[in-house]
Design a protein around this motif. Structure first.
Motif, mmCIF file in Angstrom:
data_model
loop_
_atom_site.group_PDB
_atom_site.id
_atom_site.type_symbol
_atom_site.label_atom_id
_atom_site.label_comp_id
_atom_site.label_asym_id
_atom_site.label_seq_id
_atom_site.Cartn_x
_atom_site.Cartn_y
_atom_site.Cartn_z
ATOM 1 N N VAL A 166 -34.671 -11.357 12.357
ATOM 2 C CA VAL A 166 -33.881 -10.177 12.695
ATOM 3 C C VAL A 166 -34.767 -8.940 12.698
ATOM 4 C CG1 VAL A 166 -32.102 -8.596 11.813
ATOM 5 C CG2 VAL A 166 -31.679 -11.068 11.850
ATOM 6 N N ALA A 167 -34.523 -8.056 13.654
ATOM 7 C CA ALA A 167 -35.110 -6.714 13.642
ATOM 8 C C ALA A 167 -33.966 -5.704 13.692
ATOM 9 C CB ALA A 167 -36.050 -6.512 14.819
ATOM 10 N N ILE A 168 -34.058 -4.704 12.847
ATOM 11 C CA ILE A 168 -33.062 -3.638 12.783
ATOM 12 C C ILE A 168 -33.711 -2.363 13.296
ATOM 13 C CG2 ILE A 168 -31.653 -2.220 11.241
ATOM 14 C CD1 ILE A 168 -31.643 -4.720 9.331
ATOM 15 N N LEU A 169 -33.099 -1.736 14.302
ATOM 16 C CA LEU A 169 -33.612 -0.484 14.847
ATOM 17 C C LEU A 169 -32.633 0.634 14.501
ATOM 18 C CD1 LEU A 169 -34.923 -1.505 18.387
ATOM 19 C CD2 LEU A 169 -36.060 -1.618 16.166
ATOM 20 N N ARG A 170 -33.127 1.613 13.765
ATOM 21 C CA ARG A 170 -32.295 2.766 13.410
ATOM 22 C C ARG A 170 -32.570 3.898 14.390
ATOM 23 N NH1 ARG A 170 -33.259 2.484 6.863
ATOM 24 N NH2 ARG A 170 -31.742 0.828 6.432
ATOM 25 N N TYR A 171 -31.579 4.146 15.251
ATOM 26 C CA TYR A 171 -31.726 5.160 16.283
ATOM 27 C C TYR A 171 -31.495 6.561 15.718
ATOM 28 C CZ TYR A 171 -30.264 1.155 19.225
ATOM 29 O OH TYR A 171 -30.097 -0.070 19.814
ATOM 30 N N PHE A 172 -32.275 7.497 16.248
ATOM 31 C CA PHE A 172 -31.941 8.895 16.041
ATOM 32 C C PHE A 172 -31.086 9.307 17.255
ATOM 33 C CE2 PHE A 172 -34.622 7.942 12.686
ATOM 34 C CZ PHE A 172 -34.486 8.915 11.726
ATOM 35 N N ASN A 173 -31.133 10.504 17.743
ATOM 36 C CA ASN A 173 -30.165 10.902 18.778
ATOM 37 C C ASN A 173 -30.635 10.485 20.165
ATOM 38 O OD1 ASN A 173 -29.113 12.334 16.468
ATOM 39 N ND2 ASN A 173 -27.933 13.555 17.927
ATOM 40 N N VAL A 174 -29.897 9.553 20.750
ATOM 41 C CA VAL A 174 -30.264 8.979 22.041
ATOM 42 C C VAL A 174 -29.689 9.846 23.158
ATOM 43 C CG1 VAL A 174 -30.274 6.894 23.423
ATOM 44 C CG2 VAL A 174 -30.125 6.733 20.924
ATOM 45 N N ASP A 225 -33.406 14.781 16.140
ATOM 46 C CA ASP A 225 -34.556 14.164 16.799
ATOM 47 C C ASP A 225 -34.007 13.400 18.009
ATOM 48 O OD1 ASP A 225 -36.743 12.614 17.543
ATOM 49 O OD2 ASP A 225 -37.263 12.042 15.493
ATOM 50 N N TYR A 226 -34.298 13.892 19.215
ATOM 51 C CA TYR A 226 -33.760 13.277 20.437
ATOM 52 C C TYR A 226 -34.773 12.306 21.032
ATOM 53 C CZ TYR A 226 -30.159 16.788 20.006
ATOM 54 O OH TYR A 226 -29.122 17.542 19.512
ATOM 55 N N ILE A 227 -34.306 11.094 21.337
ATOM 56 C CA ILE A 227 -35.152 10.070 21.949
ATOM 57 C C ILE A 227 -34.555 9.674 23.288
ATOM 58 C CG2 ILE A 227 -33.963 8.297 20.563
ATOM 59 C CD1 ILE A 227 -36.489 6.577 20.791
ATOM 60 N N HIS A 228 -35.404 9.596 24.305
ATOM 61 C CA HIS A 228 -34.933 9.207 25.634
ATOM 62 C C HIS A 228 -34.495 7.752 25.620
ATOM 63 C CE1 HIS A 228 -34.796 8.375 29.922
ATOM 64 N NE2 HIS A 228 -34.778 9.688 30.125
ATOM 65 N N VAL A 229 -33.358 7.498 26.237
ATOM 66 C CA VAL A 229 -32.759 6.165 26.193
ATOM 67 C C VAL A 229 -33.666 5.096 26.794
ATOM 68 C CG1 VAL A 229 -31.506 6.514 28.365
ATOM 69 C CG2 VAL A 229 -30.628 4.877 26.672
ATOM 70 N N SER A 230 -34.485 5.441 27.769
ATOM 71 C CA SER A 230 -35.387 4.448 28.363
ATOM 72 C C SER A 230 -36.532 4.098 27.421
ATOM 73 C CB SER A 230 -35.929 4.952 29.704
ATOM 74 O OG SER A 230 -34.883 5.080 30.652
#
Length: 331
Positions: A166-174, A225-230
């Protein structure tokens, strides 16, 4: 990987971008989505779409059996912080209970690798602004708790299930949309800042609200912290390959490591759109921390992730361009 990758919630905002990233990397893809938030036209026409709820164990098993699935990207769930505060049981049902049913069915059917879509909301209000994966998790809203509970389920299951990784990815603001215009955010009654600002800038909404103006930040508004969805979608492709040789569990923050306030985002939207975004001050929303910024160095160092769209104006331009596309799209 010769077998297709199953993407839950693949007709939704982030899921549909992950589908494109997987295909661009040469993977075959199957999507399972109940279309409560996603839309079928967000997917390429040749991607198989299985319309089902992930909580329906029999349906999930049938999909996995039919397509011989061994790899899963799990996006399906509810994602609005303020809604989770108002209706917590919906979030514990859609995010936690449904995931429990899905995970059990997946393991029973021989799934070997699962990438879980989690959130920076698991950190709550951190003691320091730039959070690492070791930062204590103290959610302040049911959305964050519902995701953290699922993370714990996955850790517990991995410990007793040989061969399951399993890998868990914690997103910031997409935020943002596919730069080629193939998909974007179609969420109805959206609450995400850049999506809402795009709707105001294109005339879909007359104005918007700034929730909270006296936080302990430089200009009094929330910092994110905004991250581009791509770029986020590309991280999923990399981590899926990483799981072939690593595990049994990995945890990665997904962000750029820089923060922008609400007012800074609205100013950037004004630059991109060529006109000011009409906004009114409003009280803070329950469950919103003042600032959340990632330390995502593990993602860069362990996976070799190199973001391509690490620029606020570029993120906003793709979101604005997509909103203009939606305004012209036939119903």
């Amino acid at each position: 990987m010769s077998r297709p990758v199953l993407v839950t919630g693949g007709a939704g905002y982030i899921g549909s971008h992950a589908v494109l990233a997987l295909r661009d990397a040469g993977h075959r893809v199957v999507v399972i989505d109940n279309l409560s938030n996603g839309v079928a036209r967000a997917l390429p026409p040749d991607v198989p779409l299985e319309v089902a709820n992930i909580a329906d164990a029999d349906a999930v098993k049938a999909v996995i059996r039919r397509h011989d699935i061994r790899d899963v990207l799990h996006f399906a769930g509810s994602v609005r912080v303020e809604e989770s505060v108002a209706d917590p049981l919906k979030y514990y049902d859609n995010n936690t209970a449904a995931s429990r049913s899905f995970i059990a069915a997946a393991i029973e059917m021989g799934v070997e690798r699962l990438v879980f879509s989690s959130t920076a909301a698991t950190y709550g209000i951190p003691d320091r602004v730039a959070v690492t994966e070791d930062t204590p998790t103290r959610p302040i809203n049911p959305y964050g708790w519902s995701k953290l509970m699922t993370e714990q389920m996955l850790r517990d299951v991995v410990a007793v299930t040989p061969g399951f990784r399993v890998a868990i990815l914690r997103y910031f603001n997409v935020a943002g949309a596919d730069p080629l215009g193939r998909t974007g955010q179609r969420t109805q009654n959206a609450t995400h800042l850049i999506k809402v600002a795009s709707e105001v800038a294109t005339g879909k909404r007359p104005s918007m609200q700034i929730f909270g103006t006296d936080y302990e930040t430089a200009d009094g508004t929330c910092v994110r912290d905004y991250i581009h969805v791509s770029d986020l979608a590309e991280a999923h492709v990399l981590v899926l390959s990483w799981l072939l040789d690593h595990g049994p569990i990995g945890l990665f923050n997904c962000g750029y490591g820089k923060g922008y306030s609400v007012r800074e985002v609205l100013a950037a939207m004004g630059r991109v759109a060529g006109k000011a975004v009409r906004a009114e001050d409003a009280p803070p929303r329950p469950g919103d921390p003042p600032a959340l910024i990632s330390d995502a160095s593990a993602l860069r160092q362990q996976l070799g992730w190199v973001p391509r769209y690490d620029d606020l104006d570029q993120i906003i331009k793709t979101a604005f361009d997509w909103e203009q596309h939606l305004a012209q799209e036939k119903p």
